[in-house]
Scaffold this active site. Structure first.
Site, PDB file in Angstrom:
ATOM      1  N   ARG A   1       3.119  -5.908  -8.477  1.00  0.00           N
ATOM      2  CA  ARG A   1       2.615  -7.193  -8.960  1.00  0.00           C
ATOM      3  C   ARG A   1       1.137  -7.375  -8.646  1.00  0.00           C
ATOM      4  O   ARG A   1       0.586  -6.690  -7.783  1.00  0.00           O
ATOM      5  CB  ARG A   1       3.401  -8.343  -8.302  1.00  0.00           C
ATOM      6  CG  ARG A   1       3.333  -8.270  -6.783  1.00  0.00           C
ATOM      7  CD  ARG A   1       4.254  -9.262  -6.105  1.00  0.00           C
ATOM      8  NE  ARG A   1       4.178  -9.153  -4.653  1.00  0.00           N
ATOM      9  CZ  ARG A   1       4.166 -10.186  -3.826  1.00  0.00           C
ATOM     10  NH1 ARG A   1       4.223 -11.411  -4.286  1.00  0.00           N
ATOM     11  NH2 ARG A   1       4.112 -10.012  -2.533  1.00  0.00           N
TER      12      ARG A   1
ATOM     13  N   THR B   1      -4.460  -5.352   4.436  1.00  0.00           N
ATOM     14  CA  THR B   1      -4.025  -4.720   3.184  1.00  0.00           C
ATOM     15  C   THR B   1      -5.208  -4.401   2.282  1.00  0.00           C
ATOM     16  O   THR B   1      -6.103  -5.226   2.099  1.00  0.00           O
ATOM     17  CB  THR B   1      -3.062  -5.663   2.436  1.00  0.00           C
ATOM     18  OG1 THR B   1      -1.939  -5.914   3.270  1.00  0.00           O
ATOM     19  CG2 THR B   1      -2.594  -5.038   1.119  1.00  0.00           C
TER      20      THR B   1
ATOM     21  N   LYS C   1      -3.770  -0.829   5.538  1.00  0.00           N
ATOM     22  CA  LYS C   1      -2.499  -0.721   4.798  1.00  0.00           C
ATOM     23  C   LYS C   1      -2.877  -0.556   3.332  1.00  0.00           C
ATOM     24  O   LYS C   1      -3.198  -1.528   2.653  1.00  0.00           O
ATOM     25  CB  LYS C   1      -1.702  -2.004   5.026  1.00  0.00           C
ATOM     26  CG  LYS C   1      -0.389  -2.064   4.325  1.00  0.00           C
ATOM     27  CD  LYS C   1       0.725  -1.555   5.205  1.00  0.00           C
ATOM     28  CE  LYS C   1       2.060  -1.810   4.585  1.00  0.00           C
ATOM     29  NZ  LYS C   1       2.427  -3.212   4.470  1.00  0.00           N
TER      30      LYS C   1
ATOM     31  N   LYS D   1      -2.376   0.128  -0.482  1.00  0.00           N
ATOM     32  CA  LYS D   1      -1.360   0.029  -1.535  1.00  0.00           C
ATOM     33  C   LYS D   1      -1.576   1.123  -2.579  1.00  0.00           C
ATOM     34  O   LYS D   1      -2.704   1.328  -3.052  1.00  0.00           O
ATOM     35  CB  LYS D   1      -1.437  -1.344  -2.205  1.00  0.00           C
ATOM     36  CG  LYS D   1      -1.109  -2.496  -1.266  1.00  0.00           C
ATOM     37  CD  LYS D   1       0.356  -2.513  -0.875  1.00  0.00           C
ATOM     38  CE  LYS D   1       0.729  -3.781  -0.138  1.00  0.00           C
ATOM     39  NZ  LYS D   1       2.157  -3.804   0.213  1.00  0.00           N
TER      40      LYS D   1
ATOM     41  N   ASP E   1       1.358   2.359   1.400  1.00  0.00           N
ATOM     42  CA  ASP E   1       2.522   1.590   0.941  1.00  0.00           C
ATOM     43  C   ASP E   1       2.619   1.707  -0.577  1.00  0.00           C
ATOM     44  O   ASP E   1       1.805   1.140  -1.304  1.00  0.00           O
ATOM     45  CB  ASP E   1       2.386   0.121   1.354  1.00  0.00           C
ATOM     46  CG  ASP E   1       3.654  -0.676   1.072  1.00  0.00           C
ATOM     47  OD1 ASP E   1       4.598  -0.109   0.487  1.00  0.00           O
ATOM     48  OD2 ASP E   1       3.702  -1.871   1.440  1.00  0.00           O
TER      49      ASP E   1
ATOM     50  N   GLU F   1       5.049   3.916   3.502  1.00  0.00           N
ATOM     51  CA  GLU F   1       6.032   2.834   3.421  1.00  0.00           C
ATOM     52  C   GLU F   1       6.689   2.779   2.045  1.00  0.00           C
ATOM     53  O   GLU F   1       6.020   2.901   1.015  1.00  0.00           O
ATOM     54  CB  GLU F   1       5.297   1.516   3.719  1.00  0.00           C
ATOM     55  CG  GLU F   1       6.171   0.291   3.699  1.00  0.00           C
ATOM     56  CD  GLU F   1       5.443  -0.930   4.266  1.00  0.00           C
ATOM     57  OE1 GLU F   1       4.452  -0.761   5.008  1.00  0.00           O
ATOM     58  OE2 GLU F   1       5.861  -2.046   3.953  1.00  0.00           O
TER      59      GLU F   1
ATOM     60  N   ASP G   1      10.886  -0.634   3.834  1.00  0.00           N
ATOM     61  CA  ASP G   1      10.557  -2.063   3.734  1.00  0.00           C
ATOM     62  C   ASP G   1      11.547  -2.764   2.801  1.00  0.00           C
ATOM     63  O   ASP G   1      12.529  -3.357   3.263  1.00  0.00           O
ATOM     64  CB  ASP G   1       9.107  -2.229   3.246  1.00  0.00           C
ATOM     65  CG  ASP G   1       8.683  -3.690   3.143  1.00  0.00           C
ATOM     66  OD1 ASP G   1       9.461  -4.568   3.562  1.00  0.00           O
ATOM     67  OD2 ASP G   1       7.577  -3.965   2.636  1.00  0.00           O
TER      68      ASP G   1
ATOM     69  N   LYS H   1      10.582  -8.308   8.125  1.00  0.00           N
ATOM     70  CA  LYS H   1       9.848  -9.485   7.635  1.00  0.00           C
ATOM     71  C   LYS H   1      10.803 -10.668   7.685  1.00  0.00           C
ATOM     72  O   LYS H   1      11.936 -10.571   7.197  1.00  0.00           O
ATOM     73  CB  LYS H   1       9.390  -9.274   6.189  1.00  0.00           C
ATOM     74  CG  LYS H   1       8.330  -8.197   6.019  1.00  0.00           C
ATOM     75  CD  LYS H   1       7.982  -8.019   4.549  1.00  0.00           C
ATOM     76  CE  LYS H   1       6.897  -6.958   4.384  1.00  0.00           C
ATOM     77  NZ  LYS H   1       6.731  -6.573   2.965  1.00  0.00           N
TER      78      LYS H   1
ATOM     79  N   CYS I   1       4.607  -9.264   6.686  1.00  0.00           N
ATOM     80  CA  CYS I   1       4.728 -10.567   6.025  1.00  0.00           C
ATOM     81  C   CYS I   1       4.568 -10.366   4.523  1.00  0.00           C
ATOM     82  O   CYS I   1       4.086  -9.333   4.075  1.00  0.00           O
ATOM     83  CB  CYS I   1       3.684 -11.554   6.541  1.00  0.00           C
ATOM     84  SG  CYS I   1       1.979 -11.051   6.294  1.00  0.00           S
TER      85      CYS I   1
ATOM     86  N   ASP J   1       1.702  -5.893  10.917  1.00  0.00           N
ATOM     87  CA  ASP J   1       1.126  -6.047   9.568  1.00  0.00           C
ATOM     88  C   ASP J   1       1.237  -7.526   9.198  1.00  0.00           C
ATOM     89  O   ASP J   1       2.063  -7.918   8.400  1.00  0.00           O
ATOM     90  CB  ASP J   1       1.905  -5.138   8.601  1.00  0.00           C
ATOM     91  CG  ASP J   1       1.456  -5.305   7.166  1.00  0.00           C
ATOM     92  OD1 ASP J   1       0.281  -5.640   6.939  1.00  0.00           O
ATOM     93  OD2 ASP J   1       2.285  -5.105   6.254  1.00  0.00           O
TER      94      ASP J   1
ATOM     95  N   ASP K   1      -1.329  -9.805   8.045  1.00  0.00           N
ATOM     96  CA  ASP K   1      -2.681 -10.142   7.576  1.00  0.00           C
ATOM     97  C   ASP K   1      -2.692 -11.282   6.566  1.00  0.00           C
ATOM     98  O   ASP K   1      -3.757 -11.613   6.039  1.00  0.00           O
ATOM     99  CB  ASP K   1      -3.352  -8.899   6.981  1.00  0.00           C
ATOM    100  CG  ASP K   1      -2.586  -8.359   5.778  1.00  0.00           C
ATOM    101  OD1 ASP K   1      -1.438  -8.774   5.558  1.00  0.00           O
ATOM    102  OD2 ASP K   1      -3.145  -7.510   5.055  1.00  0.00           O
TER     103      ASP K   1
END
Ligand code: MG
Length: 366
Positions: free
Chosen positions: A24, A134, A159, A161, A190, A218, A243, A267, A295, A321, A323
């Site tokens: 997304r 992130t 982190k 993506k 991730d 991840e 995750d 989370k 989160c 994690d 942030d």
């Protein structure tokens, strides 16, 4: 000490830069906020994002589910804490993020009732944590720029993506980042379910062959493909973190028993709050493993709660994690956690230490 009123509303904070993953693109944090008030004037705060694509929660569906739960909490005594939690969990199935917001507000009140910060109620610890930050998936040049800015701000864990494009682009972006930031910066990749098991092995083995010591990778594959997750774990040297595949204690138990991943990401929005997060941390300790606390796109209320949990379970929650508030322009709360670059500090004020929320819209009271 009776629960007298429950207020629900929404907060909206723009993100500093769009948050882009394989799943997304998001430009605002738009979260549900709950305030549970007692007849003695205490206020407990909770928050939940509408992460429909991961947890199934929408702002409207959380509000609808709340109509089933809130009336059952009004007039109840706070000392009935565990019965209150049971009411939250048994009144409706699913809606984990709403349940998390309710649990967070109830735990906030319980700690205030005893006059201690939440982390002390949960077992104590040192109220200071270091989080990663992130980096959204973009073209390599943008990702490198974002990484260098984060390193200049003091972050030493990124982190990153990936996913949602060719595996070769993911390899090239990661190599470009590694060569720009150097080997002293921890890289956490991730993919947010963005690879097939074979693609994941291809990417990770290519990076291993290039000499990168990734801290972990991840959720490389689809959330429900635990066999695929195990395939990746079995065919790579890099630690693999689960995750989206882990919501419940049962999920965690299965993954730990089958050794389908090396690390679990806890989370609160997946575990439906603090009580199951505690069970998951205890389970992880029992299996001599460690876990991460993460989160969703959350602001200061629920991330403060996650930080209190992480402080109290620091022996097993070794990766942070959290942030969310860092990614937002501004804050909607007074009190709560303090962020300074990668450092998160908690005050010794009772509960979460939150003293107010600003800019609440679409307010309804029970
Ligand atoms: Mg993730």
């Amino acid at each position: 000490m009776l629960i007298q009123r429950i207020t629900v509303g929404e907060i909206k904070l723009p993100l500093k830069v769009p948050f882009k993953t394989a799943l997304r693109t998001v430009t605002d944090v738009h979260d549900l906020v709950l305030i549970i008030e007692t007849d003695t004037g205490l206020k407990g705060y909770g928050e939940a994002p509408a992460t429909a694509i991961i947890t199934g929660d929408l702002l409207g569906s959380m509000r609808a589910a709340l109509t089933l739960i809130a009336p059952k909490l009004i007039g109840r005594h706070l000392l009935d804490f565990h019965a209150l939690l049971r009411t939250v969990h048994l009144s409706v199935v699913h809606h984990n993020s709403l349940k998390a917001a309710l649990e967070i507000a109830l735990y906030d009140l319980r700690a205030q009732q005893f006059g201690v910060p939440l982390y002390q109620l949960l077992g104590g610890g040192t109220p200071r944590l270091k989080t990663d930050v992130t980096i959204s998936v973009n073209d390599s040049a943008t990702m490198v720029q974002d990484c260098l800015r984060a390193v200049a701000e003091g972050f030493d864990a990124l982190k990153v993506k990936l996913g949602g494009r060719t595996w070769l682009e993911d390899v090239q972006s990661t190599l470009a980042i590694y060569h720009a930031v150097g080997s002293d910066i921890a890289l956490r990749l991730d993919a947010n379910q963005g690879w097939t098991p074979k693609q994941a092995v291809q990417v990770i083995q290519a990076l291993e062959a290039a000499g990168l010591a990734l801290e972990f990778v991840e959720q490389p594959v689809k959330a429900d493909d635990v066999a695929g997750l195990k395939f990746v774990t079995d065919h790579t040297l890099t630690p693999i973190l689960a995750d989206e595949a882990v919501f419940s204690v049962e999920d965690a138990l299965y993954i730990l028993h089958t050794q389908s991943a090396d690390v679990i990401n806890i989370k609160l929005m997946k575990t439906a709050g603090i009580s199951q997060a505690i069970e998951m941390a205890n389970l992880t300790r029992h299996h001599h493993r460690t876990c991460m606390v993460g989160c969703m796109l959350e602001s200061g209320i629920s991330v403060t709660a996650a930080a209190h949990f992480a402080v109290a379970y620091a022996d097993v929650v070794t990766l942070i994690d959290l942030d969310g508030p860092q990614l937002c322009k501004g804050s909607a709360i007074s009190g709560g956690l303090t962020m300074d670059g990668p450092w998160i500090s908690l005050s010794d004020a009772p509960g979460l230490g939150i003293t107010g929320v600003h800019g609440l819209t679409d307010v309804h009271q029970y």
